[in-house]
Design a protein around this motif. Structure first.
Motif, PDB file in Angstrom:
ATOM      1  N   LEU A   1       0.835  -1.208   0.000  1.00  0.00           N
ATOM      2  CA  LEU A   1       0.000   0.000   0.000  1.00  0.00           C
ATOM      3  C   LEU A   1       0.867   1.256   0.000  1.00  0.00           C
ATOM      4  N   PHE A   2       1.965   1.210   0.760  1.00  0.00           N
ATOM      5  CA  PHE A   2       2.880   2.351   0.832  1.00  0.00           C
ATOM      6  C   PHE A   2       3.526   2.603  -0.536  1.00  0.00           C
TER       7      PHE A   2
ATOM      8  N   ARG B   1       2.387   1.771  -3.436  1.00  0.00           N
ATOM      9  CA  ARG B   1       1.379   2.252  -4.388  1.00  0.00           C
ATOM     10  C   ARG B   1       1.059   3.726  -4.151  1.00  0.00           C
ATOM     11  N   GLU B   2       0.925   4.105  -2.888  1.00  0.00           N
ATOM     12  CA  GLU B   2       0.544   5.492  -2.577  1.00  0.00           C
ATOM     13  C   GLU B   2       1.675   6.477  -2.808  1.00  0.00           C
ATOM     14  N   SER B   3       2.914   6.038  -2.596  1.00  0.00           N
ATOM     15  CA  SER B   3       4.054   6.972  -2.699  1.00  0.00           C
ATOM     16  C   SER B   3       4.426   7.286  -4.154  1.00  0.00           C
ATOM     17  N   HIS B   4       4.013   6.383  -5.084  1.00  0.00           N
ATOM     18  CA  HIS B   4       4.365   6.512  -6.513  1.00  0.00           C
ATOM     19  C   HIS B   4       5.884   6.583  -6.719  1.00  0.00           C
ATOM     20  N   LYS B   5       6.661   6.038  -5.807  1.00  0.00           N
ATOM     21  CA  LYS B   5       8.125   6.071  -5.940  1.00  0.00           C
ATOM     22  C   LYS B   5       8.618   4.734  -6.495  1.00  0.00           C
TER      23      LYS B   5
END
Ligand SMILES: NC(=O)c1ccc[n+]([C@@H]2O[C@H](COP(=O)([O-])OP(=O)(O)OC[C@H]3O[C@@H](n4cnc5c(N)ncnc54)[C@H](OP(=O)(O)O)[C@@H]3O)[C@@H](O)[C@H]2O)c1
Length: 296
Positions: free
Chosen positions: A236-237, A239-243
């Protein structure tokens, strides 16, 4: 590659006048049926299924209120569209080794306007089209998390599939999670190796990490809880960070720290190469299974 990731929109429902027949109602058919009904994309009377065993037919009828047939042919004929605005999908959900027999049974009972959707691993569109003498076919490749609506399904249509049918397939597959439309069957084989076989890689890594926790002294229950939540949180991290994953990894790798030490061991053990080789081997296997089915 042109891909499009979508989730079903509540306002537009391409399945509202569509009837669906599931041929061979095992795990995957039930996942789709349950998802369609849960998301209220269709009502019970729009779905029928077939299964050779009476106990399974009774089970699905009791659980979902859908009509079940013993003969695959009867299920296919039962969803033939009654009016000009209605349409129908025939979903092949049998195991690959049963497919040839099932196609022989269905031959001649499918109308040209009906769309055939195959979930069968390794079955080429050409093989199904030749056996059924039918042109409108969609090949799909879901994965196991589809059973809880968190899967990702890759799909590709034959040239005869029209826009309306494509939107119906997309809506149906959205009931299993996300969908990715790909350009050709080679990419379906690629997805078979990556996203469809993928949960196996993750389960193995999960198991190894839990065992490592037990090795250090955690109870299996605690090790499992820690690993499950860590993996879920990491995804989830990311995916959310887009990094990029390498950037995320660098963020937590302090000089001389625990991550640096662990990464050194993983690189020394060629973890990256092993994963890459595993995916490539699965891809080659998917391609050769498709060829074998075609030659049979
Ligand atoms: N499960 C997944 O996560 C997954 C992921 C990607 C793709 N797929 C593909 O989805 C397809 C279905 O997989 P599944 O896991 O749902 O398998 P499954 O649970 O075995 O479902 C197939 C069902 O078909 C029934 N069947 C056997 N012979 C039949 C016949 N002649 N006519 C009609 N039905 C018949 C089987 O009954 P019996 O149990 O009595 O044999 C079984 O209930 C496979 O081709 C697989 O490659 C599955």
């Amino acid at each position: 590659m042109s891909t499009e990731i979508t989730r079903a929109s509540a306002e537009t429902n391409p399945l509202s006048n569509c009837r669906l027949a599931f041929i061979g109602c095992g795990v995957m058919a039930e996942a789709i049926i349950a998802g369609l009904l849960r998301k209220q994309l269709v009502s019970q009377d729009q779905i029928v299924g077939s299964h050779p065993r009476a106990a399974r037919r009774e089970e699905l009828n009791a659980k979902y209120g859908i009509e079940m047939f013993e003969q695959n042919k009867e299920a296919a004929l039962a969803v033939y569209p009654a009016g000009p605005d209605s349409s129908s999908l025939l979903v092949l959900t049998v195991k690959p080794q049963r497919l040839r027999r099932v196609l022989e049974e269905l031959k001649g009972s499918i109308h040209q306007e009906q769309l055939v959707v195959s979930v069968v691993a390794g079955a080429k569109i050409e093989t199904i089209a030749d056996e059924l003498l039918h042109a409108a076919i969609v090949r799909t490749m879901p994965n196991t998390p589809a059973q809880i609506g968190e899967g990702v399904t890759v799909w590709t249509p034959s040239a005869a599939v029209n826009e309306k049918q494509e939107s119906q397939v997309c809506a149906m597959l959205n009931a299993l999670g996300k969908t990715v439309r790909v350009e050709n069957e080679r990419q379906v084989d690629m997805a078979t190796a990556l996203s469809a076989t993928g949960p196996t890689y993750i389960f193995l890594v999960m198991e190894a990490l839990i065992d490592a926790g037990v090795h250090m002294g955690f109870s299996r229950h605690v090790a499992q809880e820690l690993v499950h939540q860590m993996m879920l949180g990491a995804v989830l991290f990311a995916r959310e960070s887009h990094k990029h994953p390498a950037e995320l990894r660098n963020m937590v790798t302090s000089p001389g720290g625990t991550s640096a030490e662990a990464i050194y061991q993983m690189e020394k053990g060629s973890l990256r190469t092993v994963l890459s080789k595993a995916v490539w081997a699965a891809f080659q296997r998917a391609e050769s299974l498709g060829e074998k089915n075609r030659a049979r």
